[in-house]
Design a protein around this motif. Structure first.
Motif, PDB file in Angstrom:
ATOM      1  N   MET A   1       0.817  -1.216   0.000  1.00  0.00           N
ATOM      2  CA  MET A   1       0.000   0.000   0.000  1.00  0.00           C
ATOM      3  C   MET A   1       0.850   1.265   0.000  1.00  0.00           C
ATOM      4  O   MET A   1       0.392   2.321  -0.417  1.00  0.00           O
ATOM      5  N   LEU A   2       2.073   1.145   0.496  1.00  0.00           N
ATOM      6  CA  LEU A   2       2.936   2.316   0.554  1.00  0.00           C
ATOM      7  C   LEU A   2       3.131   2.919  -0.833  1.00  0.00           C
ATOM      8  O   LEU A   2       2.990   4.140  -1.012  1.00  0.00           O
ATOM      9  N   TYR A   3       3.392   2.087  -1.813  1.00  0.00           N
ATOM     10  CA  TYR A   3       3.676   2.600  -3.153  1.00  0.00           C
ATOM     11  C   TYR A   3       2.401   3.017  -3.873  1.00  0.00           C
ATOM     12  O   TYR A   3       2.429   3.871  -4.764  1.00  0.00           O
ATOM     13  N   PHE A   4       1.261   2.414  -3.471  1.00  0.00           N
ATOM     14  CA  PHE A   4      -0.020   2.881  -4.009  1.00  0.00           C
ATOM     15  C   PHE A   4      -0.274   4.324  -3.589  1.00  0.00           C
ATOM     16  O   PHE A   4      -0.623   5.176  -4.417  1.00  0.00           O
ATOM     17  N   TRP A   5      -0.101   4.621  -2.293  1.00  0.00           N
ATOM     18  CA  TRP A   5      -0.349   5.979  -1.814  1.00  0.00           C
ATOM     19  C   TRP A   5       0.723   6.944  -2.302  1.00  0.00           C
ATOM     20  O   TRP A   5       0.459   8.130  -2.495  1.00  0.00           O
ATOM     21  N   GLN A   6       1.920   6.434  -2.514  1.00  0.00           N
ATOM     22  CA  GLN A   6       2.941   7.280  -3.119  1.00  0.00           C
ATOM     23  C   GLN A   6       2.514   7.669  -4.543  1.00  0.00           C
ATOM     24  O   GLN A   6       2.641   8.824  -4.941  1.00  0.00           O
ATOM     25  N   GLY A   7       2.000   6.694  -5.284  1.00  0.00           N
ATOM     26  CA  GLY A   7       1.504   6.986  -6.619  1.00  0.00           C
ATOM     27  C   GLY A   7       0.320   7.931  -6.601  1.00  0.00           C
ATOM     28  O   GLY A   7       0.180   8.802  -7.457  1.00  0.00           O
ATOM     29  N   PHE A   8      -0.554   7.771  -5.578  1.00  0.00           N
ATOM     30  CA  PHE A   8      -1.712   8.654  -5.462  1.00  0.00           C
ATOM     31  C   PHE A   8      -1.279  10.100  -5.249  1.00  0.00           C
ATOM     32  O   PHE A   8      -1.811  11.025  -5.874  1.00  0.00           O
ATOM     33  N   SER A   9      -0.304  10.310  -4.362  1.00  0.00           N
ATOM     34  CA  SER A   9       0.168  11.672  -4.101  1.00  0.00           C
ATOM     35  C   SER A   9       0.867  12.261  -5.319  1.00  0.00           C
ATOM     36  O   SER A   9       0.697  13.445  -5.636  1.00  0.00           O
ATOM     37  N   VAL A  10       1.649  11.440  -6.011  1.00  0.00           N
ATOM     38  CA  VAL A  10       2.298  11.910  -7.233  1.00  0.00           C
ATOM     39  C   VAL A  10       1.249  12.237  -8.293  1.00  0.00           C
ATOM     40  O   VAL A  10       1.366  13.235  -9.017  1.00  0.00           O
ATOM     41  N   GLY A  11       0.194  11.411  -8.385  1.00  0.00           N
ATOM     42  CA  GLY A  11      -0.865  11.665  -9.351  1.00  0.00           C
ATOM     43  C   GLY A  11      -1.585  12.969  -9.102  1.00  0.00           C
ATOM     44  O   GLY A  11      -1.927  13.696 -10.040  1.00  0.00           O
ATOM     45  N   LEU A  12      -1.829  13.300  -7.830  1.00  0.00           N
ATOM     46  CA  LEU A  12      -2.448  14.591  -7.521  1.00  0.00           C
ATOM     47  C   LEU A  12      -1.539  15.742  -7.914  1.00  0.00           C
ATOM     48  O   LEU A  12      -1.990  16.743  -8.485  1.00  0.00           O
ATOM     49  N   ALA A  13      -0.260  15.611  -7.612  1.00  0.00           N
ATOM     50  CA  ALA A  13       0.687  16.662  -7.978  1.00  0.00           C
ATOM     51  C   ALA A  13       0.788  16.808  -9.492  1.00  0.00           C
ATOM     52  O   ALA A  13       1.050  17.901  -9.999  1.00  0.00           O
ATOM     53  N   TYR A  14       0.569  15.711 -10.204  1.00  0.00           N
ATOM     54  CA  TYR A  14       0.652  15.711 -11.660  1.00  0.00           C
ATOM     55  C   TYR A  14      -0.614  16.292 -12.298  1.00  0.00           C
ATOM     56  O   TYR A  14      -0.552  16.987 -13.313  1.00  0.00           O
ATOM     57  N   SER A  15      -1.796  16.047 -11.686  1.00  0.00           N
ATOM     58  CA  SER A  15      -3.072  16.439 -12.281  1.00  0.00           C
ATOM     59  C   SER A  15      -3.552  17.817 -11.836  1.00  0.00           C
ATOM     60  O   SER A  15      -4.229  18.509 -12.600  1.00  0.00           O
TER      61      SER A  15
ATOM     62  N   PHE B   1       1.873   1.464  -7.849  1.00  0.00           N
ATOM     63  CA  PHE B   1       2.180   2.888  -7.992  1.00  0.00           C
ATOM     64  C   PHE B   1       1.308   3.520  -9.065  1.00  0.00           C
ATOM     65  O   PHE B   1       0.678   4.569  -8.839  1.00  0.00           O
ATOM     66  N   ILE B   2       1.241   2.900 -10.244  1.00  0.00           N
ATOM     67  CA  ILE B   2       0.497   3.507 -11.349  1.00  0.00           C
ATOM     68  C   ILE B   2      -1.005   3.449 -11.099  1.00  0.00           C
ATOM     69  O   ILE B   2      -1.761   4.319 -11.555  1.00  0.00           O
ATOM     70  N   GLU B   3      -1.484   2.444 -10.340  1.00  0.00           N
ATOM     71  CA  GLU B   3      -2.889   2.416  -9.937  1.00  0.00           C
ATOM     72  C   GLU B   3      -3.221   3.631  -9.073  1.00  0.00           C
ATOM     73  O   GLU B   3      -4.293   4.235  -9.208  1.00  0.00           O
ATOM     74  N   GLY B   4      -2.319   3.992  -8.173  1.00  0.00           N
ATOM     75  CA  GLY B   4      -2.522   5.184  -7.358  1.00  0.00           C
ATOM     76  C   GLY B   4      -2.554   6.446  -8.193  1.00  0.00           C
ATOM     77  O   GLY B   4      -3.360   7.357  -7.941  1.00  0.00           O
ATOM     78  N   VAL B   5      -1.691   6.519  -9.201  1.00  0.00           N
ATOM     79  CA  VAL B   5      -1.661   7.685 -10.086  1.00  0.00           C
ATOM     80  C   VAL B   5      -2.993   7.844 -10.814  1.00  0.00           C
ATOM     81  O   VAL B   5      -3.570   8.938 -10.876  1.00  0.00           O
ATOM     82  N   VAL B   6      -3.517   6.743 -11.369  1.00  0.00           N
ATOM     83  CA  VAL B   6      -4.764   6.801 -12.123  1.00  0.00           C
ATOM     84  C   VAL B   6      -5.941   7.139 -11.211  1.00  0.00           C
ATOM     85  O   VAL B   6      -6.819   7.943 -11.576  1.00  0.00           O
ATOM     86  N   LEU B   7      -5.979   6.571 -10.004  1.00  0.00           N
ATOM     87  CA  LEU B   7      -7.061   6.883  -9.071  1.00  0.00           C
ATOM     88  C   LEU B   7      -7.029   8.358  -8.675  1.00  0.00           C
ATOM     89  O   LEU B   7      -8.077   8.993  -8.535  1.00  0.00           O
ATOM     90  N   ALA B   8      -5.837   8.919  -8.503  1.00  0.00           N
ATOM     91  CA  ALA B   8      -5.722  10.337  -8.166  1.00  0.00           C
ATOM     92  C   ALA B   8      -6.294  11.206  -9.281  1.00  0.00           C
ATOM     93  O   ALA B   8      -6.989  12.199  -9.015  1.00  0.00           O
ATOM     94  N   SER B   9      -6.020  10.845 -10.535  1.00  0.00           N
ATOM     95  CA  SER B   9      -6.573  11.593 -11.662  1.00  0.00           C
ATOM     96  C   SER B   9      -8.091  11.517 -11.665  1.00  0.00           C
ATOM     97  O   SER B   9      -8.780  12.523 -11.897  1.00  0.00           O
ATOM     98  N   LEU B  10      -8.638  10.313 -11.412  1.00  0.00           N
ATOM     99  CA  LEU B  10     -10.092  10.154 -11.355  1.00  0.00           C
ATOM    100  C   LEU B  10     -10.695  11.054 -10.284  1.00  0.00           C
ATOM    101  O   LEU B  10     -11.663  11.788 -10.538  1.00  0.00           O
ATOM    102  N   CYS B  11     -10.151  11.010  -9.084  1.00  0.00           N
ATOM    103  CA  CYS B  11     -10.670  11.827  -7.983  1.00  0.00           C
ATOM    104  C   CYS B  11     -10.593  13.311  -8.320  1.00  0.00           C
ATOM    105  O   CYS B  11     -11.554  14.069  -8.098  1.00  0.00           O
TER     106      CYS B  11
END
Length: 212
Positions: free
Chosen positions: A1-15, A145-155
């Motif tokens: 889960m650590l890398y999922f949430w890391q991807g989520f935070s990166v995704g928010l910063a990206y979007s 990681f990339i799942e977190g990125v995509v979920l961040a974009s969706l949110c």
């Protein structure tokens, strides 16, 4: 889960930073009914997720291998993004009205594809950011990681659509003009950043006596 949430935070910063995708979603939420605005957000998400996957798994490696391609994308991207930013600064948006006839799904798909895949800012930022993370992740953690990125974009896209649609009554031509000015200034800043990176790499190339 650590890398999922890391991807989520990166995704928010990206979007989250204002750019072509967000401006498209904002304008859609202002001029279309909520159901159509959410559909547009999901279409943008599809192209954004495809771009993120491409940057994460492939485009970054290609650009790192071919130095001349990286230089070309930086130069062309800086010039194109700068033109887009200047056009936003000079735009004069009309009064905000709810469109009786919203754009067709085909038109929406075409526009979403252009603002995502033909946007050098998104292409280069995604390549540099996600490609770099892909290299540094432990084996087997790339999917989380990339799942977190995509979920961040969706949110982000859904929340942005709901927020702007709910506050539509408070928007007028003056407010939209201010949004365009802010977006234009941010995009021009990105253009300057791209051109500065191009100049830095070109200078290093000459200083080191390397060929393209």
């Amino acid at each position: 889960m650590l890398y999922f949430w890391q991807g989520f935070s990166v995704g928010l910063a990206y979007s989250a930073p204002l750019g072509l995708q967000n401006l498209f979603i904002i304008n859609s939420a202002l001029s279309c009914r909520l159901r159509r605005a959410l559909l547009i957000a999901l279409i943008v998400l599809f192209f954004d997720a495809a771009l993120s996957l491409g940057c994460f798994f492939g485009i970054g490696a290609i650009m790192q291998r071919w130095f001349w391609l990286q230089m070309l994308v930086l130069l062309a991207g800086g010039l194109i993004v700068g033109f887009i930013g200047l056009r936003l600064l000079r735009s004069q948006p009309p009064d905000i009205t709810l469109n009786a006839k919203p754009p067709s799904v085909r038109q929406t798909i075409a526009t979403a594809c252009v603002v995502t895949w033909f946007n050098p800012q998104a292409l280069i930022d995604g390549t540099m950011m996600l490609g770099a993370f892909q290299v540094g992740l432990p084996p087997g953690q790339g999917a989380a990681f990339i799942e977190g990125v995509v979920l961040a974009s969706l949110c982000w896209f859904v929340i942005l659509t709901l927020l702007v649609s709910g506050l539509r009554a408070k928007f007028n031509a003056k407010v939209l003009h201010i949004i365009n000015l802010v977006c234009g200034a941010v995009i021009i800043f990105y253009a300057g950043k791209l051109l500065w990176n191009f100049g830095r790499l070109l200078s290093n190339c000459f200083d080191n006596g390397n060929a393209f």
